[in-house]
Design an enzyme around this catalytic site. Structure first.
Site, short mmCIF file in Angstrom:
data_model
loop_
_atom_site.label_atom_id
_atom_site.label_comp_id
_atom_site.label_asym_id
_atom_site.label_seq_id
_atom_site.Cartn_x
_atom_site.Cartn_y
_atom_site.Cartn_z
N ASP A 252 0.85 -1.16 -0.08
CA ASP A 252 -0.16 0.05 -0.01
C ASP A 252 0.87 1.23 0.14
O ASP A 252 2.06 1.18 0.06
CB ASP A 252 -1.05 -0.03 1.38
CG ASP A 252 -2.04 1.02 1.18
OD1 ASP A 252 -2.29 1.63 0.22
OD2 ASP A 252 -2.46 1.31 2.29
N GLU A 255 2.34 5.23 -4.10
CA GLU A 255 2.39 6.14 -5.25
C GLU A 255 3.94 7.07 -5.20
O GLU A 255 4.00 7.51 -6.51
CB GLU A 255 1.35 7.15 -4.94
CG GLU A 255 0.05 6.45 -5.02
CD GLU A 255 -0.57 5.66 -3.92
OE1 GLU A 255 -1.19 4.56 -4.08
OE2 GLU A 255 -0.03 6.04 -2.72
N ASP A 379 -9.06 3.23 -1.38
CA ASP A 379 -9.84 3.59 -0.45
C ASP A 379 -11.34 4.04 -1.48
O ASP A 379 -11.07 4.59 -2.30
CB ASP A 379 -9.50 4.63 0.24
CG ASP A 379 -8.28 4.03 1.18
OD1 ASP A 379 -8.21 3.01 1.65
OD2 ASP A 379 -7.67 5.08 1.58
#
Length: 387
Positions: A252, A255, A379
């Protein structure tokens, strides 16, 4: 994936933007489209990792890729069927990874578990209710102060957590925990000290290790373009596997996400706040680093053409674009590739450690991610639109 609409601009730039935010750039970047015209399909891919705006003409007469760097490596896939286009596309970027059979079953995950005993109770209740559960996941709650490759000594002690996972395996079930790329700056923490010793973290424009902030507080980010990072990453996952025999990993925040640099001008950040970082009683998500702009003329942090990034400046809530990876590759050029690098490294590590077909799930993604990993949408608001 989504259908382009006439006269619209779509921005490709990976950011930590919840997918409940519609019509903005999100976690991944896929400069590829497939079109069917009068029954004949074709596809176009621009193999370019830089940020870009993609515009469809008002009369659907053209598609413009407005990239802010890189090379024009343009592929046209003639088709003529959609299946043939996709086959040609994956022949270039890599065929989708074959998922382990168990990964296709029913999974349970939640943020906010308070102890391993609570997770055990959840699994037991599935059995009591006659609901077949194939895989149990854990979010960052299990970590010691949100540090990767650790277990909370009180809520998720190693002995009890390992016994819980062993019982899952005895019952034919699997276990997948989360890890994030940010490595906490913390003494006597192997992931940090080893990365520091081998000089494996992304640099800032002054030559120091770029400092960001995520769940554990101040962090550095492993440079997955560095040839030595693979062995480092495998070693860290191996150490965690020796404590708890995971069946896969959920990667996770890749980015990468950064709780600081909210204005995109934080070229260099430091942990110099008087109250500490994070300060006592403060939220984990409140930036507590002191970030500064040291070169307002830097063309990577402040390029002449601004793509329509939902966060504004390119560096907002991520690393500075003037950051430097191995081989003098700028974060400006490599930003959209960060998740892909972590995916390839994690795939190889799991394959070596477990000796089986690996399973991993990523948030950020780029062309060819499917060769290494599964992906989820990030999310969302759990609405019908999200579905």
């Amino acid at each position: 994936t989504q259908a382009l609409s006439s006269g619209s601009t779509y921005t490709l730039w990976a950011i930590d933007q919840p997918s409940l935010s519609k019509d903005t750039n999100l976690y991944g970047s896929f400069p590829f489209y497939l079109q069917v015209v009068e029954g004949s399909a074709h596809g176009v891919m621009l193999m370019n990792s830089n940020g870009m705006d993609v515009q469809l003409g008002e009369q659907n007469e053209k598609v413009a890729f407005k990239t802010i760097g890189g090379v024009v490596d343009l592929y046209v896939f003639a088709g003529p069927t959609p299946a043939e286009v996709v086959s040609s596309y994956t022949a270039v970027v890599g065929r989708p990874a074959m998922m382990p059979y168990w990964s296709l079953g029913f999974h349970n995950c939640k943020y906010g578990y308070t102890s391993v005993a609570q997770v055990e109770e959840v699994v037991a209740n599935y059995s009591a209710a006659g609901i077949p559960l194939d895989t149990q996941w854990m979010d960052i709650d299990y970590m010691q102060n949100y540090r990767d490759f650790t277990l909370d000594a009180e809520a998720f002690p190693q002995k009890e957590t390992a016994a819980f996972v062993d019982q899952l395996h005895a019952d034919g079930q699997k276990f997948v925990p989360i890890i994030d790329p940010g490595i906490m700056i913390y003494p006597d923490y192997d992931a940090y000290s080893q990365g520091l010793k081998e000089d494996l973290f992304v640099k800032d424009l002054q030559g120091g290790n770029y400092m960001g902030q995520v769940w554990p507080g101040p962090v550095h980010f492993p440079d997955f373009l560095h040839p030595s990072t693979q062995s480092y990453w495998t070693q860290q996952i191996q150490g965690f596997y020796d404590m708890v025999q995971v069946d896969g990993l959920w990667i996770d925040m890749n980015e990468v996400s950064n709780f600081c640099n909210s204005d995109g001008k934080g070229q260099v950040c430091a942990n110099t706040a008087e109250g500490g970082c994070p300060a006592a009683g403060a939220s984990q998500t409140d930036c507590c680093l002191e970030c500064s702009e040291v070169d307002s003329t830097n063309a990577q942090d402040f390029p002449p053409y601004a793509i329509h990034n939902a966060f504004g400046a390119l560096s907002t809530k991520t690393m500075a674009m003037s950051g430097v990876h191995y081989g003098n590759v700028s974060e400006y050029d490599a930003h959209n590739l960060y998740g892909l690098g972590e995916q390839a490294a994690t795939n190889q590590a799991l394959t070596e450690i477990r000796g089986e077909r690996p399973f991993l799930l990523t948030r950020s993604s780029f062309l060819s991610s499917g060769k290494h990993t599964a992906k989820w949408t990030g999310d969302n608001g759990a609405t019908w639109d999200d579905l």
